[in-house]
Design an enzyme around this catalytic site. Structure first.
Site, mmCIF file in Angstrom:
data_model
loop_
_atom_site.group_PDB
_atom_site.id
_atom_site.type_symbol
_atom_site.label_atom_id
_atom_site.label_comp_id
_atom_site.label_asym_id
_atom_site.label_seq_id
_atom_site.Cartn_x
_atom_site.Cartn_y
_atom_site.Cartn_z
ATOM 1 C CB SER A 88 -0.901 0.006 1.239
ATOM 2 O OG SER A 88 -1.662 -1.167 1.283
ATOM 3 N N GLY A 89 1.814 1.338 0.934
ATOM 4 C CA GLY A 89 2.638 2.537 1.058
ATOM 5 C C GLY A 89 3.622 2.676 -0.096
ATOM 6 C CD GLU A 141 6.368 -7.005 -3.350
ATOM 7 O OE1 GLU A 141 6.254 -5.967 -2.691
ATOM 8 O OE2 GLU A 141 6.326 -8.150 -2.827
ATOM 9 C CB CYS A 195 -3.962 -3.907 1.313
ATOM 10 S SG CYS A 195 -5.615 -3.259 1.104
ATOM 11 C CB CYS A 233 -8.151 -4.647 2.736
ATOM 12 S SG CYS A 233 -6.592 -3.952 3.264
ATOM 13 C CE LYS A 259 -11.195 -7.544 5.819
ATOM 14 N NZ LYS A 259 -10.598 -6.521 6.707
ATOM 15 C CE1 TYR A 303 -2.444 -0.558 -6.232
ATOM 16 C CE2 TYR A 303 -3.650 -2.621 -6.460
ATOM 17 C CZ TYR A 303 -3.506 -1.369 -5.885
ATOM 18 O OH TYR A 303 -4.421 -0.913 -4.974
ATOM 19 N N GLY A 356 -8.137 -12.940 19.137
ATOM 20 C CA GLY A 356 -9.318 -12.136 19.471
ATOM 21 C C GLY A 356 -9.307 -10.776 18.800
ATOM 22 C CE1 TYR A 361 -8.331 -6.165 10.226
ATOM 23 C CE2 TYR A 361 -6.778 -5.634 11.967
ATOM 24 C CZ TYR A 361 -7.065 -5.757 10.627
ATOM 25 O OH TYR A 361 -6.121 -5.498 9.687
ATOM 26 C CB ILE A 362 -7.074 -10.750 11.377
ATOM 27 C CG1 ILE A 362 -6.555 -9.444 10.741
ATOM 28 C CG2 ILE A 362 -6.855 -11.931 10.433
ATOM 29 C CD1 ILE A 362 -5.063 -9.415 10.428
ATOM 30 C CD GLU A 404 -12.062 -8.032 9.429
ATOM 31 O OE1 GLU A 404 -12.437 -6.872 9.300
ATOM 32 O OE2 GLU A 404 -10.980 -8.426 8.939
ATOM 33 N N GLY A 447 -1.438 -12.512 15.745
ATOM 34 C CA GLY A 447 -0.635 -11.285 15.704
ATOM 35 C C GLY A 447 0.248 -11.224 14.475
ATOM 36 C CB THR A 471 -4.721 -0.053 3.288
ATOM 37 O OG1 THR A 471 -4.069 -1.305 3.100
ATOM 38 C CG2 THR A 471 -4.772 0.692 1.975
ATOM 39 C CG HIS A 498 -37.676 8.171 7.947
ATOM 40 N ND1 HIS A 498 -37.398 7.516 9.135
ATOM 41 C CD2 HIS A 498 -38.927 7.811 7.586
ATOM 42 C CE1 HIS A 498 -38.453 6.804 9.475
ATOM 43 N NE2 HIS A 498 -39.392 6.962 8.555
ATOM 44 C CD GLU A 536 -34.366 7.761 10.407
ATOM 45 O OE1 GLU A 536 -34.848 8.900 10.393
ATOM 46 O OE2 GLU A 536 -34.970 6.760 9.970
HETATM 47 C C1 LIG Z 1 -6.007 -10.421 6.815
HETATM 48 C C2 LIG Z 1 -5.786 -8.935 6.799
HETATM 49 C C3 LIG Z 1 -6.850 -8.091 6.608
HETATM 50 C C4 LIG Z 1 -6.669 -6.726 6.566
HETATM 51 N N1 LIG Z 1 -7.754 -5.933 6.405
HETATM 52 C C5 LIG Z 1 -7.600 -4.593 6.359
HETATM 53 C C6 LIG Z 1 -8.729 -3.753 6.144
HETATM 54 O O1 LIG Z 1 -9.865 -4.214 6.006
HETATM 55 N N2 LIG Z 1 -8.518 -2.424 6.091
HETATM 56 C C7 LIG Z 1 -7.271 -1.874 6.217
HETATM 57 O O2 LIG Z 1 -7.132 -0.653 6.148
HETATM 58 N N3 LIG Z 1 -6.193 -2.659 6.446
HETATM 59 C C8 LIG Z 1 -6.327 -3.988 6.507
HETATM 60 N N4 LIG Z 1 -5.228 -4.791 6.692
HETATM 61 C C9 LIG Z 1 -3.919 -4.146 6.919
HETATM 62 C C10 LIG Z 1 -3.271 -3.696 5.619
HETATM 63 O O3 LIG Z 1 -3.201 -4.782 4.725
HETATM 64 C C11 LIG Z 1 -1.873 -3.145 5.909
HETATM 65 O O4 LIG Z 1 -1.971 -2.132 6.890
HETATM 66 C C12 LIG Z 1 -1.209 -2.562 4.680
HETATM 67 O O5 LIG Z 1 -1.112 -3.525 3.664
HETATM 68 C C13 LIG Z 1 0.187 -2.038 5.049
HETATM 69 O O6 LIG Z 1 0.829 -1.541 3.909
HETATM 70 P P1 LIG Z 1 2.415 -1.519 3.827
HETATM 71 O O7 LIG Z 1 2.746 -0.772 2.587
HETATM 72 O O8 LIG Z 1 2.991 -1.060 5.094
HETATM 73 O O9 LIG Z 1 2.870 -3.033 3.688
HETATM 74 P P2 LIG Z 1 2.359 -4.227 2.790
HETATM 75 O O10 LIG Z 1 1.111 -3.921 2.094
HETATM 76 O O11 LIG Z 1 2.408 -5.424 3.656
HETATM 77 O O12 LIG Z 1 3.483 -4.350 1.658
HETATM 78 C C14 LIG Z 1 4.791 -4.719 1.935
HETATM 79 C C15 LIG Z 1 5.372 -5.323 0.683
HETATM 80 O O13 LIG Z 1 6.787 -5.442 0.852
HETATM 81 C C16 LIG Z 1 7.224 -6.663 0.270
HETATM 82 N N5 LIG Z 1 8.507 -6.986 0.890
HETATM 83 C C17 LIG Z 1 8.764 -7.227 2.189
HETATM 84 N N6 LIG Z 1 10.087 -7.386 2.380
HETATM 85 C C18 LIG Z 1 10.686 -7.224 1.180
HETATM 86 C C19 LIG Z 1 12.032 -7.259 0.713
HETATM 87 N N7 LIG Z 1 13.046 -7.436 1.563
HETATM 88 N N8 LIG Z 1 12.263 -7.078 -0.605
HETATM 89 C C20 LIG Z 1 11.251 -6.856 -1.477
HETATM 90 N N9 LIG Z 1 9.951 -6.806 -1.096
HETATM 91 C C21 LIG Z 1 9.679 -6.985 0.209
HETATM 92 C C22 LIG Z 1 6.100 -7.630 0.599
HETATM 93 O O14 LIG Z 1 6.119 -8.743 -0.255
HETATM 94 C C23 LIG Z 1 4.873 -6.745 0.397
HETATM 95 O O15 LIG Z 1 4.384 -6.808 -0.913
HETATM 96 C C24 LIG Z 1 -5.371 -6.173 6.720
HETATM 97 C C25 LIG Z 1 -4.278 -7.022 6.905
HETATM 98 C C26 LIG Z 1 -4.476 -8.378 6.943
HETATM 99 C C27 LIG Z 1 -3.299 -9.284 7.154
#
Ligand SMILES: Cc1cc2nc3c(=O)[nH]c(=O)nc-3n(C[C@H](O)[C@H](O)[C@H](O)COP(=O)(O)OP(=O)(O)OC[C@H]3O[C@@H](n4cnc5c(N)ncnc54)[C@H](O)[C@@H]3O)c2cc1C
Length: 453
Positions: A14-15, A34, A42, A47, A50, A98, A174, A176-177, A180, A261, A310, A437, A442
């Site tokens: 995401s970031g 990547e 995500c 997200c 799921k 993407y 316990g 959210y994951i 859900e 966790g 995300t 309504h 509401e």
């Molecule tokens: C089951 C589940 C459900 C979720 N549901 C929600 C939701 O409903 N709403 C919400 O807002 N958030 C949700 N989240 C959380 C959300 O997915 C994360 O907060 C978000 O993806 C974080 O983004 P990020 O960019 O930090 O890391 P990520 O999205 O985890 O991306 C990190 C990337 O780095 C890559 N990577 C790692 N190490 C290396 C390396 N050394 N070299 C190259 N690539 C590497 C990984 O392969 C990955 O693609 C959920 C998470 C999970 C596990």
């Protein structure tokens, strides 16, 4: 010094995706490394898949609910492979989107594991790259408890690709994951047992919301066992798993999911090569603008220990860009009033302070408005499921500090209220807002009587 790139990001989640494509749009030469999948957690194992599973899990109950409306249909079967594979097809489509989003503005995608080797250098599968700035956006990874037989269980990563759904599933955790996925499995007809070692599920949420959700989720058919943990798992010759519990009992099932966790993904990233400092919980220590203790290296997203969501990772990427491109007067991101949803059934939507947090922050200065009712749709379905709404108000200022909901579409409803709360709306403003309504939402503008305690 000449670098290969102005910016190199490790992790296209995401970031990382948001940061790389926006920086490239500003004219920087950008690469993103990547090792697994574009879109990160995500899109691939979080997200998005799921939510697709949540939608699926709501259909079976709707066959029953429709009957009192005179609409008769019979649920013939739930075909997990169809759901799983259609979900994967959709994720593959998103992966392609993407890729285009990155390549469009000229981001170089480097496949492989990125490892920092110096303040301005990263190695990917033996090849060296240099960059003026490096950003660690590697996210997090689920972990299993260290118990005998843990290898027979799976985490959320694998839950999206199961060969089949067992008749009985144990979900451990316990948060959210866990909640859900318990809802997903239960909705898809699996006899689901949610095991949580604490007193009540969903620690950190408003206590009334936790209690209400626990009741409702139980009502939907999930067997919640609090103060309960798995201490050992044994596999039988027929493949069934025997979970030995901390209370001496056993629970036999076809699958165990650990949602116990997540930890920051920092292993193998080469942090030690440049001495990047960590917080006590293993997340990367950053300043208000995501800088690490190494001036050319930044970090954001789940790996830095801010709320693991995300939209938070996206906001951090945008803030860092603003810092780079708009200069030093950019204010740090604040983490207050972040709306969130839990897509259990019924959903939770929440923004701002829980009653407990509010009472701690403003002792003797809190008024609570809440309401608990049967949603209109269910007056005919016969379903006993109920909706709960709550506003936490600071008495002296009349400012609404928190809004919480458990019910259908709670996430959708709370997103709108989050704007009002962020804007500092008072209860009087809520009261003077005309309702829509007939809706459940509401109720948020018609609650007039404060709770007595
Ligand atoms: C089951 C589940 C459900 C979720 N549901 C929600 C939701 O409903 N709403 C919400 O807002 N958030 C949700 N989240 C959380 C959300 O997915 C994360 O907060 C978000 O993806 C974080 O983004 P990020 O960019 O930090 O890391 P990520 O999205 O985890 O991306 C990190 C990337 O780095 C890559 N990577 C790692 N190490 C290396 C390396 N050394 N070299 C190259 N690539 C590497 C990984 O392969 C990955 O693609 C959920 C998470 C999970 C596990």
């Amino acid at each position: 010094m000449n670098f290969d790139y102005d910016l190199l990001i490790i992790g296209a989640g995401s970031g990382g995706i948001r940061l790389s494509r926006m920086a490239a749009t500003h004219g920087w030469k950008v690469a993103v490394v990547e090792e697994r999948y574009l879109g990160g957690t995500c899109v691939n194992v979080g997200c998005v898949p799921k939510k697709l599973f949540v939608y699926a899990s709501q259909y079976p109950a709707q066959f029953e609910q429709a009957k009192n409306y005179g609409i008769n249909g019979t649920l013939e079967s739930i075909h997990w492979p169809t759901l799983r594979d259609n979900k994967t097809k959709e994720i593959n489509r998103l992966n392609g989107i993407y890729k285009n989003l990155l390549e469009g503005p000229g981001v170089t995608i480097i496949d492989g594991r990125g490892q920092i080797t110096g303040a301005n250098s990263v190695a990917v599968d033996g090849k060296a790259y240099t960059a003026e700035r490096i950003v660690i956006a590697t996210g997090g990874w689920p972990f299993k408890p260290e118990i005998e037989g843990a290898e027979y269980g799976f985490t959320s990563n694998e839950a999206f690709f199961l060969d089949e759904l067992p008749q009985r599933m144990v979900v451990v955790g316990g948060g959210y994951i866990a909640v859900e996925f318990a809802g997903i499995f239960n909705g898809l007809g699996v006899d689901t047992h949610l095991l949580y070692r604490g007193e009540q599920i969903l620690r950190g949420f408003d206590q009334d919301v936790r209690d209400f959700v626990s009741e409702q989720v139980t009502e939907q058919g999930v067997n919640i066992h609090t103060n309960t943990d798995v201490v050992k798992i044994e596999k039988q010759t027929d493949g069934m798993l025997i979970c030995h519990l901390n209370n001496g009992e056993t629970l036999t099932c076809g699958g165990v999911m650990f949602a116990t966790g997540r930890k920051p993904l920092t292993e193998g990233v080469g942090l030690e090569s440049v001495g990047i400092e960590l917080n006590n919980n293993g997340t990367i220590k950053t300043d208000g603008m995501f800088g690490t203790n190494v001036p050319s290296i930044y970090a954001l997203g789940d790996v830095i220990g801010t709320p693991e969501l995300t939209p938070v990772a996206l906001a951090q990427a945008m803030k860092l860009l603003a810092h780079w491109f708009n200069g030093d007067n950019v204010l740090p991101l604040t983490y207050e009033n972040i709306p969130t949803a839990v897509f259990c059934q019924p959903n939770i939507g929440t923004v701002g302070l829980s009653e407990e947090q509010a009472r701690e922050k403003y002792p003797e200065d809190i008024t609570i408005f809440d309401s608990n009712f049967r949603a209109m749709r269910h007056t005919i379905t016969g379903e006993t499921t109920r909706t709960y709404m709550k506003l936490v108000v600071q008495t002296s200022t009349d400012i609404v500090l928190g809004a919480h909901m458990v019910g259908d579409e709670a996430g959708e409803i709370i997103q709108g209220l989050a704007v009002a709360i962020k804007a500092g709306a008072t209860k009087a403003i809520f009261d003077s807002t005309i309702g829509i309504h007939p809706t459940a939402a509401e109720e948020f503008v018609t609650m007039r009587t404060a709770r007595s305690n």
